[in-house]
Scaffold this motif. Structure first.
Motif: not given
Length: 102
Positions: A45-53, A74-90
């Motif tokens: 949730e620390k990513f909430a409201g932040q842009r990808l960069i 380093l390959s970085i994939h960052t999500y909020t909980i809602d975003e992760w759920n919308k990605q089907n946790q993948v």
């Protein structure tokens, strides 16, 4: 050893709901057992409201020592909980390396 350091630092800083640190060195032209290429998936949730960069900058800052001394890629994939759920946790798969002798 590098894997554990990455995991510990990201866990401490981001307090993630989900964290995966995947050593993808085997996909590259490096000696067996290397720890030089990683993929991280962080759900926080620390990513909430932040842009990808901004998210990626935070991860890079937390891992500054590892990036300067141990990690080649380093390959970085960052999500909020809602975003992760919308990605089907993948998170997306990483492509195989096309450089070197592979």
């Amino acid at each position: 050893m590098v894997h554990e350091a990455i995991e510990a630092k990201l866990s401490d800083y981001f307090e993630p709901a989900h964290l995966e640190v995947i050593n993808e060195s085997y996909m590259h032209n490096v000696p067996e057992g290397s720890e030089s290429h990683f993929k991280v998936i962080i759900v926080s949730e620390k990513f909430a409201g932040q842009r990808l960069i901004g998210r990626h900058r935070q991860v890079n800052q937390v891992l500054a020592d590892e990036l300067a001394n141990h990690i080649h890629a380093l390959s970085i994939h960052t999500y909020t909980i809602d975003e992760w759920n919308k990605q089907n946790q993948v998170a997306p798969d990483s492509p195989m390396c096309l450089g070197g002798s592979k």
